[in-house]
Design a protein around this motif. Structure first.
Motif, PDB file in Angstrom:
ATOM      1  N   PRO A 194       0.826  -1.213   0.000  1.00 23.60           N
ATOM      2  CA  PRO A 194       0.000   0.000   0.000  1.00 23.60           C
ATOM      3  C   PRO A 194       0.863   1.267   0.000  1.00 23.60           C
ATOM      4  O   PRO A 194       1.959   1.296   0.573  1.00 23.60           O
ATOM      5  N   ALA A 195       0.342   2.299  -0.630  1.00 18.17           N
ATOM      6  CA  ALA A 195       1.096   3.551  -0.756  1.00 18.17           C
ATOM      7  C   ALA A 195       1.422   4.140   0.611  1.00 18.17           C
ATOM      8  O   ALA A 195       2.511   4.698   0.822  1.00 18.17           O
ATOM      9  N   TRP A 196       0.503   4.031   1.574  1.00 20.97           N
ATOM     10  CA  TRP A 196       0.758   4.604   2.896  1.00 20.97           C
ATOM     11  C   TRP A 196       1.912   3.899   3.594  1.00 20.97           C
ATOM     12  O   TRP A 196       2.696   4.535   4.311  1.00 20.97           O
ATOM     13  N   MET A 197       2.042   2.590   3.366  1.00 23.96           N
ATOM     14  CA  MET A 197       3.149   1.856   3.979  1.00 23.96           C
ATOM     15  C   MET A 197       4.466   2.201   3.300  1.00 23.96           C
ATOM     16  O   MET A 197       5.497   2.403   3.958  1.00 23.96           O
ATOM     17  N   VAL A 251       8.318  -8.543   2.467  1.00 21.75           N
ATOM     18  CA  VAL A 251       9.489  -7.942   3.126  1.00 21.75           C
ATOM     19  C   VAL A 251       9.128  -6.586   3.719  1.00 21.75           C
ATOM     20  O   VAL A 251       9.541  -6.247   4.836  1.00 21.75           O
ATOM     21  N   ASP A 252       8.320  -5.811   2.987  1.00 24.21           N
ATOM     22  CA  ASP A 252       7.938  -4.486   3.480  1.00 24.21           C
ATOM     23  C   ASP A 252       7.142  -4.584   4.782  1.00 24.21           C
ATOM     24  O   ASP A 252       7.340  -3.777   5.694  1.00 24.21           O
ATOM     25  N   ILE A 253       6.261  -5.564   4.866  1.00 32.82           N
ATOM     26  CA  ILE A 253       5.453  -5.709   6.084  1.00 32.82           C
ATOM     27  C   ILE A 253       6.348  -6.042   7.273  1.00 32.82           C
ATOM     28  O   ILE A 253       6.188  -5.490   8.369  1.00 32.82           O
ATOM     29  N   SER A 254       7.314  -6.937   7.074  1.00 39.66           N
ATOM     30  CA  SER A 254       8.246  -7.286   8.153  1.00 39.66           C
ATOM     31  C   SER A 254       9.046  -6.062   8.600  1.00 39.66           C
ATOM     32  O   SER A 254       9.191  -5.796   9.796  1.00 39.66           O
ATOM     33  N   ASN A 255       9.558  -5.285   7.642  1.00 40.96           N
ATOM     34  CA  ASN A 255      10.314  -4.076   7.986  1.00 40.96           C
ATOM     35  C   ASN A 255       9.433  -3.030   8.646  1.00 40.96           C
ATOM     36  O   ASN A 255       9.865  -2.329   9.569  1.00 40.96           O
ATOM     37  N   TYR A 256       8.198  -2.940   8.170  1.00 47.26           N
ATOM     38  CA  TYR A 256       7.277  -1.946   8.724  1.00 47.26           C
ATOM     39  C   TYR A 256       7.005  -2.205  10.203  1.00 47.26           C
ATOM     40  O   TYR A 256       7.057  -1.294  11.035  1.00 47.26           O
ATOM     41  N   VAL A 257       6.727  -3.464  10.548  1.00 46.55           N
ATOM     42  CA  VAL A 257       6.431  -3.787  11.950  1.00 46.55           C
ATOM     43  C   VAL A 257       7.684  -3.633  12.808  1.00 46.55           C
ATOM     44  O   VAL A 257       7.598  -3.254  13.975  1.00 46.55           O
ATOM     45  N   MET A 258       8.862  -3.902  12.239  1.00 52.61           N
ATOM     46  CA  MET A 258      10.093  -3.674  12.994  1.00 52.61           C
ATOM     47  C   MET A 258      10.230  -2.198  13.361  1.00 52.61           C
ATOM     48  O   MET A 258      10.567  -1.857  14.495  1.00 52.61           O
ATOM     49  N   ALA A 310      -1.869 -10.010  10.531  1.00 48.83           N
ATOM     50  CA  ALA A 310      -3.035  -9.238  10.087  1.00 48.83           C
ATOM     51  C   ALA A 310      -2.693  -8.405   8.857  1.00 48.83           C
ATOM     52  O   ALA A 310      -3.498  -8.307   7.911  1.00 48.83           O
ATOM     53  N   LEU A 311      -1.517  -7.810   8.833  1.00 53.51           N
ATOM     54  CA  LEU A 311      -1.114  -7.009   7.675  1.00 53.51           C
ATOM     55  C   LEU A 311      -0.908  -7.893   6.451  1.00 53.51           C
ATOM     56  O   LEU A 311      -1.280  -7.509   5.328  1.00 53.51           O
ATOM     57  N   ILE A 312      -0.306  -9.067   6.645  1.00 51.00           N
ATOM     58  CA  ILE A 312      -0.089  -9.970   5.508  1.00 51.00           C
ATOM     59  C   ILE A 312      -1.427 -10.419   4.926  1.00 51.00           C
ATOM     60  O   ILE A 312      -1.628 -10.405   3.699  1.00 51.00           O
ATOM     61  N   LEU A 313      -2.352 -10.825   5.792  1.00 55.49           N
ATOM     62  CA  LEU A 313      -3.667 -11.271   5.299  1.00 55.49           C
ATOM     63  C   LEU A 313      -4.406 -10.130   4.619  1.00 55.49           C
ATOM     64  O   LEU A 313      -5.118 -10.332   3.623  1.00 55.49           O
ATOM     65  N   GLN A 314      -4.252  -8.921   5.142  1.00 50.21           N
ATOM     66  CA  GLN A 314      -4.946  -7.765   4.563  1.00 50.21           C
ATOM     67  C   GLN A 314      -4.385  -7.413   3.191  1.00 50.21           C
ATOM     68  O   GLN A 314      -5.143  -7.062   2.279  1.00 50.21           O
TER      69      GLN A 314
END
Length: 815
Positions: A238-241, A257-264, A385-389
């Motif tokens: 997503p653009a916001w992420m 990879v972006d989701i993992s980095n984002y939560v970190m 939750a982010l991955i499923l979304q």
């Protein structure tokens, strides 16, 4: 630590506090804000434009004539050369009159005007991210999402008035290596409500589990993971992420990879996503084995041993524990099934491991400082939750293995002690308020010194271990600015001065006065220097060197000085004279622990100098010549004044045989002086031999008290004595023998000076002097304080000296 202000304010938003005030508050709380800057430079009249149609420019192959709806009420004709322009996309559109940032630093802003490009009028400009200074990407237009509202100001749509904070964190503030951690501080400082993202469990739709075994409890204290099947790795982030990642200094790679980095960045929890289909059997969390190798995500292949933690499957190593994943199980765009891992790695098991392989990672940076061990499951739920979304898929149950977690012992804080340390009056209520704002659980009791707080550190605070840590927390939140600057109050005491011992500062000035310039080198040096200059094959090694070549402690200052001479010669310096005062380090089993000592190690303070090139700066009054042993020997003699040092030949690994001497003061060896050994001239690229000295600082400082000597009113008797001896005879031995003879004859009290003033070595043998002999001329000065010396006394002294030389050295009077 870099992040955007808007992201931080989604966690804690002190509405009445400006950006500058927020920055100041964080800095004064110990989170130094190094820089605050806008996301984009100032520009105006740039809006969201919708490309309606394009056609080839009639007079240019690489230009297109576009019809653009910019929300102005009429269609604009704009000529564009971007390769990715096409009908239907939405892009930033600079209207006529818009002012764009300068193309280059120091340039002038660029104003958009109505113009003609190859004969076709253009009423604006379609912009790339580089032209708006949002990134360095100049490959084409900045394509906006399809739902971007046409005509909206691009600054408002992309939130370009946002500010980017760059915080310099001290190593103890690992809890602030995330937006959540910084927001906790903002909440405690300002009272703003802390809002966390939803971390409630996701719906479990499959029952798949991956077998995991934790074989090393001293490496991994908790290991949580889950299987997720059917993900779409091609899904767009997503653009916001992407925006939040970019404003935190992270490049968007792929959705997983972006989701993992984002939560970190969001929660401070490094995690890893494995491609489940590439894992052989189950996982084993263990220490490495000698000879095992792993190809990392960065392309490097590293070899592990028993001191490096790994995650392995039934066939091979898949990851460096807490540092970086392996290439063989990395997720790609073809990945459909994944295994999501989040663990607690003991900081001591991660510290220094990445540096061993000459790289660093965000995960290793966090784990070696300590990451919250109580929230692995909650953070896995957030990532899931982010991955499923974003990517879809079906999640299995969380497998949470708690093996060996830290035991957080309560830390006591005495109110009276906090007042003494901070120098202000503090009430128990104020301290309790600080702990409540920081969410530090505590109890209050009465002790011998008054009220005592017992604080149990939370699972994310690895920096709270002793009472002073709690006092620091009180000072930070109470406010350093509220602590008045008061001079200390203490009783003055006149202490006796040791007049026979000069300060180290005076010694340094004395060396500088001899035309040497001071340098400061690292106390840890290259192992080669220790072998070359100290013949030290077993130096004291550092457990965690700051650089691979600076791995041992120095036992001599000579190596650093030679290196600095070479550094100056490489920069065309012709004359170099340097000195250093510093400690050297030797093994000494007799050394005990103390305030400034460490058991098993002697750390004497030494002073060393080096002279290279001409003896004097070029001038008309003195002929140019190279500095020699006797120039530096004279410097050493001057430094020891009023003591008169003796010099004896010495064999030293760094110095030229026959041109090196041991310095002796008061019968004790206190240093060396000499030319650098010829073999090191070529090794260290020196065209001539520098002369070095290394002296014990304690001996240089002990000058003793001045003593009164009566000045004689009677004339002195001067005699010159020329003797012939073998060329191998040392002058110092002859002077010692003559002085001893005078003392035996009870004439030593009359000797004011005995010096060598001439030496003659014949080119060929003669009747007076043989080929292997030399003539030495000494000048003897005798004087009595009570009467004029008689010729008989002077002659007796000369005879005693001649007889002693003849007996000891087979010397004879010349002529």
């Amino acid at each position: 630590m870099q992040f955007s202000e808007s992201w931080l304010r989604t966690f804690a938003n002190p509405e009445k506090i400006s950006t500058d005030a927020l920055s100041h508050s964080l800095t004064m709380a110990g989170l130094e804000v190094e820089e605050v800057g806008p996301v984009a430079p100032p520009f105006s009249k740039i809006v969201v434009g919708h490309v309606l149609a394009t056609e080839r420019h009639p007079n240019a192959d690489r230009l297109n004539v576009c019809q653009v709806d910019a929300g102005t009420g009429e269609t604009l004709q704009i000529v564009c050369g971007a390769p990715n322009v096409k009908p239907g996309i939405k892009v930033p559109c600079a209207l006529v009159g818009a002012v764009l940032p300068p193309a280059e630093a120091g340039g002038a802003p660029f104003e958009i005007k109505v113009g003609k490009l190859r004969g076709v009028e253009s009423y604006g400009m379609l912009c790339s991210a580089r032209e708006l200074k949002l990134s360095d990407d100049a490959g084409g237009l900045l394509v906006l999402p399809d739902d971007a509202p046409v005509g909206q100001d691009i600054r408002e749509y992309l939130d370009l008035d946002d500010q980017i904070f760059t915080i310099k964190l001290t190593p103890n503030k690992a809890d602030c290596l995330s937006i959540h951690g910084v927001a906790r501080e903002v909440s405690a400082l300002t009272g703003a409500t802390l809002t966390l993202p939803d971390m409630s469990p996701v719906a479990v739709s499959i029952d798949d589990r991956l077998p995991v075994k934790v074989s090393a409890p001293d490496l991994c204290g908790r290991f949580s993971g889950r299987v997720i099947r059917g993900v779409n790795a091609h899904a767009a982030t997503p653009a916001w992420m992407v925006q939040r990642l970019e404003r935190s200094g992270q490049r968007s790679i792929s959705a997983l990879v972006d989701i993992s980095n984002y939560v970190m960045l969001e929660l401070g929890r490094p995690s890893h996503v494995f491609d489940l289909d590439k894992i052989h059997g189950g996982l084993d969390v263990r220490w490495g084995r000698k000879g095992e190798q792993l190809k990392l995500l960065n392309g490097n292949t590293v070899e592990v041993d028993e001191t490096v933690g790994v995650i392995a499957d039934d066939k091979e190593i898949e990851s460096l524990a807490g540092i970086m994943g392996g290439d063989s199980t990395a997720v790609t765009l073809d990945t459909t099934n994944i295994y999501l891992e989040a663990a607690f790695w003991w900081p001591a098991a991660i510290q220094g491991r990445a540096r061993r392989y000459n790289f660093s990672t965000d995960a290793g940076h966090r784990f070696e400082r300590g990451v919250d061990y109580a929230t692995t499951v909650e953070h896995i739920e957030r990532i899931t939750a982010l991955i499923l979304q974003i990517c879809g898929g079906q999640a299995g149950p969380v497998d949470d293995q708690i093996v060996n977690l830290p035991v957080r012992k309560p830390v006591s804080l005495r109110v009276a002690r906090a007042e003494r340390i901070l120098g202000i009056e503090l009430s128990a209520a104020e301290i309790a308020d600080v702990f409540q704002r920081l969410n530090l659980p505590f109890t209050r009791t009465q002790g011998a010194d008054g009220e005592v707080f017992e604080v149990t550190p939370p699972s994310y605070r690895f920096d709270i271990e002793i009472e002073e840590d709690l006092i620091e927390e009180v000072a930070r939140i109470y406010g350093f600015e509220r602590i008045p600057a008061r001079p200390p109050i203490a009783e003055n005491e006149m202490r006796p001065t040791n007049e026979g011992r000069r300060s180290q500062h005076v010694v340094r000035h004395a060396i500088a006065a001899r035309d040497y310039q001071e340098v400061i080198n690292f106390a840890f040096v290259e192992e080669k220097w220790e072998r070359d200059f100290a013949a030290n094959d077993n130096p004291i090694r550092l457990l965690n060197p700051i650089a691979s070549q600076l791995a041992v402690m120095r036992s001599t200052l000579i190596g650093g000085l030679v290196d600095k001479v070479r550094y100056n010669l490489n920069r065309k310096a012709a004359r170099v004279r340097l000195f250093e005062v510093g400690r050297v380090f030797h093994r000494d089993p007799k050394a005990a622990d103390g305030g400034l000592t460490v058991a098993g190690y002697d750390q004497p303070m030494m002073a060393a100098g080096i002279a290279y090139g001409p003896a004097f700066e070029e001038q008309w009054g003195v002929p140019t010549r190279a500095v020699d042993f006797f120039d530096v020997k004279g410097d050493v003699e001057a430094l020891f004044h009023p003591h008169v040092p003796r010099f004896e030949a010495v064999a030293h690994p760094a110095l030229h045989p026959g041109r090196a001497a041991r310095v002796i003061v008061g019968g004790k060896a206190v240093g060396v002086v000499g030319e650098l050994h010829p073999r090191w001239l070529q090794e260290y690229e020196l065209t001539q031999a520098p002369v070095v000295f290394e002296l014990d600082m304690q001996a240089l400082r002990d000058v003793g008290l001045p003593t009164y000597t009566e000045i004689s009113r009677f004339p002195a008797a001067v005699r010159d004595l020329a003797v012939v001896v073998r060329q191998t005879i040392r002058v110092q031995d002859m002077i010692d023998s003559m002085r001893e003879a005078l003392d035996k004859a009870d004439l030593g009290r009359y000797c004011q000076s005995l010096v060598l003033f001439d030496e003659f070595r014949p080119k060929a043998a003669s009747a007076a002097i043989g080929a292997d002999e030399k003539s030495l001329a000494f000048r003897l000065t005798l004087q009595d304080t009570g009467a004029t010396l008689q010729d008989e006394t002077v002659d007796q002294a000369v005879r005693a000296m001649v007889d002693a030389l003849a007996a000891a050295f087979d010397a004879r009077l010349r002529g």
